[in-house]
Design a protein around this motif. Structure first.
Motif, short mmCIF file in Angstrom:
data_model
loop_
_atom_site.label_atom_id
_atom_site.label_comp_id
_atom_site.label_asym_id
_atom_site.label_seq_id
_atom_site.Cartn_x
_atom_site.Cartn_y
_atom_site.Cartn_z
N ASP A 1 -1.69 6.45 2.96
CA ASP A 1 -3.05 5.94 3.14
C ASP A 1 -3.19 5.07 4.39
N LEU B 1 -5.07 -0.52 -2.15
CA LEU B 1 -6.08 0.54 -2.34
C LEU B 1 -5.99 1.05 -3.77
N TRP C 1 0.84 -1.20 0.00
CA TRP C 1 0.00 0.00 0.00
C TRP C 1 0.88 1.24 0.00
N GLY D 1 -11.36 4.04 -0.11
CA GLY D 1 -11.14 3.18 1.04
C GLY D 1 -12.27 2.23 1.35
N ASN E 1 -5.69 3.46 -6.69
CA ASN E 1 -5.07 4.79 -6.68
C ASN E 1 -5.12 5.38 -8.08
N ARG F 1 -6.10 5.35 7.15
CA ARG F 1 -7.50 5.10 6.77
C ARG F 1 -7.74 3.67 6.30
#
Length: 478
Positions: free
Chosen positions: A52, A357, A48, A376, A359, A55
């Motif tokens: 981020d 996540l 990741w 998210g 992006n 969250r």
């Protein structure tokens, strides 16, 4: 008066030489490891963007016991000769530990005072390509410091660079990389004899060329052409110039494609890494894969055949590259599950999904499919990945599904589980008393249970029994 003055001069010169060399045998103090929560181990993990982290932290809890990877770059941690700042990678490794996730480390040089030339491919957050250092003593010192530091934080695996076939990650020849890899391996083992050295991998887009070239060399022309068109189906027309990946319809066209400078370079880097494995430089083979799941079995078989017996395979980067963002959530979930289960069923020891996540601003590639949305929110793909993680926990024995018309794997954990899908049409399977199940699609949620499916389609299903041994699922899988 003469002797004290001479002594002072000698001392000053010695201090200067130490500063100029950038090398020292004095071990640095290492940070105190953040305690890791008690957890079951899992072969699954993810990568990741660290901005981020806060969250996505609740969702990452489902991957406790797995791994992520962290890049440790000479030019970042040593911005000038003899000056060290480990705070950024320290933070990443420690924060991962805090949620029960271990770290794998990629050791890179980057480009700065320690290397010749200037950066050709500067990306966000100061990331550049790597190249051979000016002074290998400086490099050896960096590697030994990094290994001592992160071994104390629980890191056991250290990769040498990243996707060295790609000019945006490595500015040098295969021979240059071999020089660096040998030096890195010596330094890693000198700092920690128990540490494991991992190759830097060939990019997913590059590895396909080596796979197809091997099929042509074996005289399997029709298979080579079919494999090429399956493997690169989502890449055609997405690149320009020498990086272009062109569609071809004949074996002659395929040979011409492989003869271009770009593809032939990919094959040479793969050959160089193969040679380093034969030398014993690396102890784990790293694979990156972002292509259609249908091409993964061939890629894993190809890599396995070129890797010495007993050397494990690990997928530090598994994902979905696709510029088409329109496929339904169920279709994407199926692809996540199938590629993950195929890897585990083939004996791959670690599987990290990238990106965790979505992006769309391109920090890890705007055309890669995340397990969470860009905002998210949890997707069915994430929940399905988490359920597979639970099934594979604590080194659960994994075996392929052998029933005609089905593919997938069984997991012999304390909750014996099968994840399977039909290879064509639908397949009726027997009812297992006491078994529960779930269709792994866009609506999958962790914790939901229902009676086990008796008809399996191309959408994967997960079936678990808590009332008997793994053999209770044999009627489904054999």
């Amino acid at each position: 008066m003469t002797r004290p003055r001479r002594t002072a001069v000698v001392a000053a010169l010695a201090a200067l030489l130490v500063g100029l060399s950038g090398c020292t045998t004095e071990p640095e103090p290492v940070p105190t490891p953040v305690p890791m929560p008690t957890h079951a181990s899992t072969p699954l993990g993810a990568k990741w963007v660290w901005s981020d982290f806060d969250r996505i932290k609740p969702a990452l809890g489902e991957l406790t016991g797995g791994h992520t990877y962290v890049e440790v770059v000479l030019c970042d941690v040593q911005p000038s000769r003899g000056e060290f700042d480990w705070s950024t990678p320290d933070s990443f490794v420690q924060r991962a530990r805090g949620i029960g996730v271990g770290s794998l480390v990629k050791l890179r040089t980057g480009r700065c005072w320690a290397t010749p030339g200037t950066a050709k491919f500067a990306r966000g957050q100061g990331v550049t390509e790597s190249t051979l250092p000016r002074d290998m003593d400086v490099y050896t010192d960096f590697v030994q410091r990094a290994v001592r530091r992160y071994a104390a934080l629980g890191v056991t695996e250290f990769a040498v660079e990243n996707e060295v076939n790609s000019p945006s990650f490595w500015d040098g020849t295969p021979q240059d990389y071999a020089v660096l890899a040998r030096a890195a391996a010596r330094a890693v083992h000198a700092a920690d004899p128990d540490a494991v050295v991992v190759d830097g991998a060939v990019s997913s887009a590059g590895a396909g060329y080596a796979l197809v070239a091997s099929l042509l060399a074996a005289g399997r022309d029709a298979e080579a052409l079919s494999t090429y068109r399956t493997y690169y189906a989502r890449r055609f027309g997405t690149r320009e110039g020498d990086a272009a990946i062109d569609d071809v319809s004949t074996v002659a066209g395929l040979r011409a494609e492989l003869a271009r400078p770009g593809p032939s370079s990919m094959v040479r880097f793969t050959d160089a890494i193969d040679g380093l494995f034969r030398e014993g430089v690396f102890q784990v083979r790293q694979v990156h894969f972002y292509e259609p799941w249908q091409a993964l079995p061939a890629m894993l078989a190809f890599v396995r055949a070129r890797t010495p017996e007993g050397v494990p395979l690990e997928l530090w980067e598994l994902g979905i590259y696709d510029e088409d963002r329109s496929p339904a959530a169920g279709e994407r979930t199926a692809e996540v599950v199938k590629s993950t289960v195929i890897a585990l069923g083939a004996g791959v020891r670690k599987v990290l999904w990238l990106p965790f996540l979505d992006n769309p601003d391109g920090r890890q590639g705007q055309n890669l499919h995340g397990l969470l949305t860009a905002s998210g929110d949890v997707r069915g793909a994430f929940s399905a990945f988490a359920l597979v993680s639970r099934a594979a926990a604590d080194d659960a024995p994994v075996a392929g599904v052998r029933r005609a018309g089905l593919a997938g794997a069984t997991f012999g954990s304390t909750r014996p589980t099968v994840v399977a899908w039909a290879t064509g049409g639908s397949v009726r399977v027997p009812t297992v008393p006491g078994a529960t199940g779930e269709v792994l699609d866009g609506d999958t949620t962790v914790g939901a249970t229902s009676p086990a499916a008796t008809t399996v389609t191309g959408q994967p299903v997960l079936i678990t029994t808590t009332t008997g041994p793994a053999s209770a699922l044999e009627e489904i899988t054999q």
